[in-house]
Write an enzyme that holds these catalytic residues in place. Sequence first.
Site, short mmCIF file in Angstrom:
data_model
loop_
_atom_site.label_atom_id
_atom_site.label_comp_id
_atom_site.label_asym_id
_atom_site.label_seq_id
_atom_site.Cartn_x
_atom_site.Cartn_y
_atom_site.Cartn_z
N TYR A 1 -31.91 -28.00 82.28
CA TYR A 1 -32.01 -27.46 83.66
C TYR A 1 -32.57 -26.06 83.47
O TYR A 1 -31.98 -25.09 83.90
CB TYR A 1 -30.58 -27.44 84.22
CG TYR A 1 -30.36 -27.15 85.68
CD1 TYR A 1 -30.99 -27.88 86.69
CD2 TYR A 1 -29.44 -26.17 86.06
CE1 TYR A 1 -30.72 -27.62 88.01
CE2 TYR A 1 -29.16 -25.92 87.39
CZ TYR A 1 -29.81 -26.65 88.37
OH TYR A 1 -29.52 -26.39 89.70
N HIS B 1 -36.58 -23.61 89.53
CA HIS B 1 -35.94 -24.85 89.99
C HIS B 1 -34.45 -24.63 90.25
O HIS B 1 -33.92 -25.01 91.30
CB HIS B 1 -36.13 -25.98 88.97
CG HIS B 1 -35.35 -27.22 89.30
ND1 HIS B 1 -35.62 -28.00 90.41
CD2 HIS B 1 -34.30 -27.80 88.68
CE1 HIS B 1 -34.76 -29.01 90.44
NE2 HIS B 1 -33.94 -28.91 89.40
N ARG C 1 -26.40 -23.84 98.15
CA ARG C 1 -25.35 -22.82 98.22
C ARG C 1 -25.83 -21.64 99.06
O ARG C 1 -25.71 -21.66 100.28
CB ARG C 1 -24.92 -22.38 96.81
CG ARG C 1 -24.06 -23.44 96.10
CD ARG C 1 -23.60 -22.98 94.73
NE ARG C 1 -24.73 -22.67 93.85
CZ ARG C 1 -25.33 -23.57 93.06
NH1 ARG C 1 -24.89 -24.80 93.02
NH2 ARG C 1 -26.35 -23.23 92.31
#
Lengths: 422, 422
Positions: B123, B128, B137
């Site tokens: 990740y 991204h 969020r």
Amino acid sequence: MWLSIDPTSDFSIHNLPFGIFSTSKLPKRVGVALGTWIVDMAKLAELGAFGGLDFEKAVFEKEFLNDFMAAGKTARVGVRQVLQQIFEDPCSPFKALAADFLIPQKDTVLHLPVKVGDYTDFYSSEQHAFNVGAMFRDPQRALLPNWKHLPVAYHGRASSIFVSGTNFHRPKGQTCPDETQPPIFGPTKRLDIELEMATIIGTGNAIGDSISVDTAEDHVFGFVLFNDWSARDIQKWEYVPLGPFLAKNFFSSISPWVVTMEALAPFRVPAPEQNPEVLPYLKERNRLNFDVQLEVYLSPHSSLDVLHSSFDIPNSSFRICRSNFKNMYWTVAQQIAHHTVNGCNLNTGDVLASGTISGKEPDSFGSLLELTWGGKNPLTLPDGSVRKFVEDHDTVIIRGFAQKGEIRVGFGEVKTTILPAK
Amino acid sequence: MWLSIDPTSDFSIHNLPFGIFSTSKLPKRVGVALGTWIVDMAKLAELGAFGGLDFEKAVFEKEFLNDFMAAGKTARVGVRQVLQQIFEDPCSPFKALAADFLIPQKDTVLHLPVKVGDYTDFYSSEQHAFNVGAMFRDPQRALLPNWKHLPVAYHGRASSIFVSGTNFHRPKGQTCPDETQPPIFGPTKRLDIELEMATIIGTGNAIGDSISVDTAEDHVFGFVLFNDWSARDIQKWEYVPLGPFLAKNFFSSISPWVVTMEALAPFRVPAPEQNPEVLPYLKERNRLNFDVQLEVYLSPHSSLDVLHSSFDIPNSSFRICRSNFKNMYWTVAQQIAHHTVNGCNLNTGDVLASGTISGKEPDSFGSLLELTWGGKNPLTLPDGSVRKFVEDHDTVIIRGFAQKGEIRVGFGEVKTTILPAK
């Protein structure tokens, strides 16, 4: 039975679990545990015992059970029947040949029984999910909204699954004990066990296909004990938002003998009622769990005799947990149906672990995280040792067995000793 | 070069990527792409081309690259040198034998190049992670506290990785569009792509050992394009607290040619500076990324000619994203060092995907989730089609290539068509 087996043995004639063994003379091959013996299946096949069964007998000469498992349920059931006939018939022609195919377990080395394709870890014990949620979030909202609607799971690491007796070094990693400060690096301070059972997939499904909940058990070869070692401090820092990674993938331990679906048939019990009602693809005609008693022993700062003992629980080990595989809110069939409902393909040799199996009683919690409530209530062992988490040189042993009257079907054990960080 | 290769070809003499092919006459075996040809490596080995190199030549007759990869960097570098000598020497004795070992790509079928052991998805693109965090969020706290301290990752499903050209049915699953109501079941409504690159591990490490960040690249065989298909609505409902599961494990697509470390050597570029400073085990002497241009094309409701075209981008495909592998905050070396710092063992054939590679420009976002900002800003394609997510019969093609002056090293493509839910 012309072979004498102690009635307390895990490996009764009703059990006949499959595994992989070798000796100083024989390379890795398939064996079946029976009392204190191992049946050399390749040798027994060579002697013609399985001639009436329709599968390639060379599967017994392989280094993993996978080829035999892929032969399917008919082969497995047939082999069990042949073995029971051989040992129950006092006039069996194989009796005179027993020295050729029976090997004392003490003269063998046991190996990882299956070549693991993918490994999935579920989270299917309600009490465990509740305990963790209560500790880390809020006892009023301990279960997350999805928990009773689907068997929550994540993918684990297949390469670091090792057989009982393989030890490992305390893992190192990043933790962040004080989130107002940068993270630090070092050996985990919160090394934990997770008491689990694992389903071994015998036959899978093609990509794009799903396995229905009522046929799911046809895909199961059997079960092993599973210790899903966890580093709680690493887990806490790394796991948002994509789940556990280095906190889990350093090591997992499994027991060497795969106990089959057929051996566990006498021990089926109703699974807990599910409320709220589940979606149709998870609804079973007959919801059954397995009544398998589970125990965790801890041998603090184990001496060499513990390290070298095989199978028997050493005197210096103390039981820290009693649980039961029947404490599962989500059944194995539901796990398989859910896993494949999106078309995900399972393969022979895949491992589906149950998640930590905790019961309602505090001494049935399946991890030290729960047993000591996050380290707040340390365990005091009979020898005066105090444990919040697992310490270097500790040995942890999980045992499991099912018993019904005279019939005993056991898993043996999974034993692991923690070595200091490298 | 006595073999004519179009200067725009991905498969120049500088590239020499490895893959697995078969023909109507030849079983699966190792090939190297060169222009519009495939070099039949087993045949070339039979002709004696690699006699001076110290590895078992039967590796080229295998169904996967793994045995060749396990032979290590010296074997790989040696094979590249031999191939370059053969094709650059107008007097090569192999020139007269070319018809024996050169096969037109159009006469071959390409297969999954590696037997995948474990698959890990990172990740590692800051943009991204920021985009997803901002959407779900809060833009002010889009990156979670751990993100700049460690390369966040999770384990994915190895069994459902398929080669370019393999299509799949839209997955079904549980979603909960209104959390005041029970979840519902059906085909995903938010099927998404993730533009990624994947590292193919050539040689691993033993359990308990770690790979240092400065030697990590020695363990890499090469790279492929990777489309990490995702079902966003399933993901949203299932992913707390243990991460994505059924939202991802239904299918992943990779390109057939593994482009080696050596082929990418001319395209190394400095990686972004890291602030805050990382822990010592993640600190590199020389922080380098790969300058590989990446493109995503979408062919809406693709016609049969799209399905049957091979390699060339069809006229009815529209580019929806341009990104670059250099957009990585965490380098491949850091990913490997982190993955093994706890003693986790990597094996030959493991796949480490980068995570979605998004750049700063809105048209460089590597998923439809980001490109349409969660479906709020649908894409209108030149033919008038409007897309929030991927629809049935859409074809998605990822391409990747590195270019420096005359030197072009390309990955080819990974192409997948979505079939309706079963």
